[in-house]
Each structure stands twice: as C-alpha cells, then as structure tokens.
Scaffold this motif. Structure first.
Motif, short mmCIF file in Angstrom:
data_model
loop_
_atom_site.label_atom_id
_atom_site.label_comp_id
_atom_site.label_asym_id
_atom_site.label_seq_id
_atom_site.Cartn_x
_atom_site.Cartn_y
_atom_site.Cartn_z
N LYS A 148 16.87 -63.59 -7.41
CA LYS A 148 17.14 -62.14 -7.37
C LYS A 148 17.93 -61.83 -6.10
N VAL A 179 12.25 -65.43 -8.42
CA VAL A 179 11.18 -64.79 -9.20
C VAL A 179 10.65 -65.84 -10.17
N HIS A 213 6.92 -64.87 -5.93
CA HIS A 213 7.92 -65.46 -5.05
C HIS A 213 7.41 -66.72 -4.36
#
Length: 222
Positions: free
Chosen positions: A168, A181, A132
C-alpha cells in the motif's frame, strides 16, 4: 512481577518504522474516515459484545486494544462496560485517540515487545492491527499476547482474508504510505495461535462474497 516486555519479536526492522511513519502521516484522515464506522458493521459489534461478555464471565479486568488506532473501538468496549485501554505504534494516532476520547488511557507501544506485566490482562483485542506484521514475526507477537494474558484470558483477532501481501503506497486522504497489507487464511492464523499455546474457540467469516473477506477469531489462554 513486572516484565520488561519479554523477548522482542524476531523480524523487527523496516516494517515497524514504515508502519509507524505511514500511520503518523494519515492519522487525522484515518480517524475521520473510521468515525462512526462500527455503526455500519452489526456483525463486528456482535463480535465485540461477545468478547465483552467473555471477559466479564472470566471475572473482568483490564483489556488492551493493541493497535488501537484512533481509539474508536477502545471507546466502544468502554461503552460495553469493559476496562479497556489502547496501545498503538503511531504517536500521532495516540494523540488523535486522546483528543477524541478524553479520559481513556492510550499509550504508544509495539505489539512486538509489549510493556505490560505478565498475566496482567483479562482480554486482548487485535482488530486489524496484525495486517502489517510479516509472517515471520506473527508467532512472536502471539507469544507476547499470551505472555500478558492471564490464564483464561480471551483474545479476539480480526484480519483480512486471502493469501497475498500487496504493498500500500497511498492511503487515507491520499497521503503517501509504505506498508504491506497481509491477507491470510483463517486456518493459518489459527495454527499460529495454537502454536503459541492458545485454544481457538470460534471463527467468524465476514463478507464472504467480497473481493477481500474479513475474519475474526476468538481464542483463550488456557
């Protein structure tokens, strides 16, 4: 001499808060889903066993699992005889880790400004905890990793392979999330490591036939 965390990584911003909030939200369900997951991943267990062997060969010492989540990998390293402790951005994740693995040290912290002394670690694990972190912040994170690793210390990084960054919005247990992601080619991650001063020693590609392969890189602080 204890550092106050060095120079914070550039690029700090909403992604850190989004990551913290998202994993606070899914912590309990995430832990339930990953419980026992290593038992189904023999190649990951082999990579962790090699990591533990390299740490011992270097004289042993403390090992930080940075982005430890619910602590299952930290506990596995302890079972391998390594003096491992966990750090995670999410307070809820740290609470779950402490509940599930009493007696192991877990603390809240950010890989963008590690509150650890310079050259204090024998090893550092970043198992899918970089996914991330945006590209512009990764080099600074690797600089933090090198700062806290002692000379000869070993780094093991695991990540998704690819060249895209999907958003996400729903995660474990169907809870809302908001995290990108980042999937990266191993050669890009290796180049960032070398630019940070690491020596990249080995690369393992996992699930090469899957839609999203995985990779682990072993690197050393010279």
């Amino acid at each position: 001499m204890r550092s106050t965390g060095g120079t914070p990584v550039t690029g700090d911003g909403d992604w850190l808060e989004d990551t913290r909030t998202s994993y606070d939200t899914v912590a309990a369900d995430y832990a339930d889903q990953l419980r026992g997951a290593l038992g189904e991943r023999p190649y990951l267990r082999a990579a962790l066993a090699l990591f533990a062997e390299l740490v011992r060969a270097g004289g042993g010492g403390p090992v930080a699992d940075v982005g430890c989540g619910p602590g299952h990998v930290t506990a596995h390293l302890r079972d391998l005889g390594i003096d491992a402790f966990g750090i995670d951005l999410s307070p809820a994740m740290v609470e779950v880790a402490r509940r599930d693995h009493p007696g192991i040290r877990f603390e809240v912290g950010s890989m963008t400004a590690l509150d650890l002394p310079d050259a204090s670690l024998a090893g550092l694990l970043a198992f899918w905890s970089l996914i991330h972190v945006p590209d512009d912040a990764v080099p600074g994170v690797f600089g933090q990793f090198r700062r806290v690793l002692r000379p000869g210390g070993t780094l093991l990084a695991g990540f998704h392979v690819g060249d895209e960054s999907p958003l996400k919005t729903q995660g474990y247990g169907g809870h809302p999330m908001r995290v990108h992601v980042h999937r990266r080619p191993p050669e890009r991650v290796a180049a960032w490591l070398r630019e940070a001063g690491f020596t990249v020693e080995a690369e393992l590609l996992l699930d090469p036939g899957e839609r999203v392969p995985q990779a682990v890189l072993f690197a050393r602080n010279p």
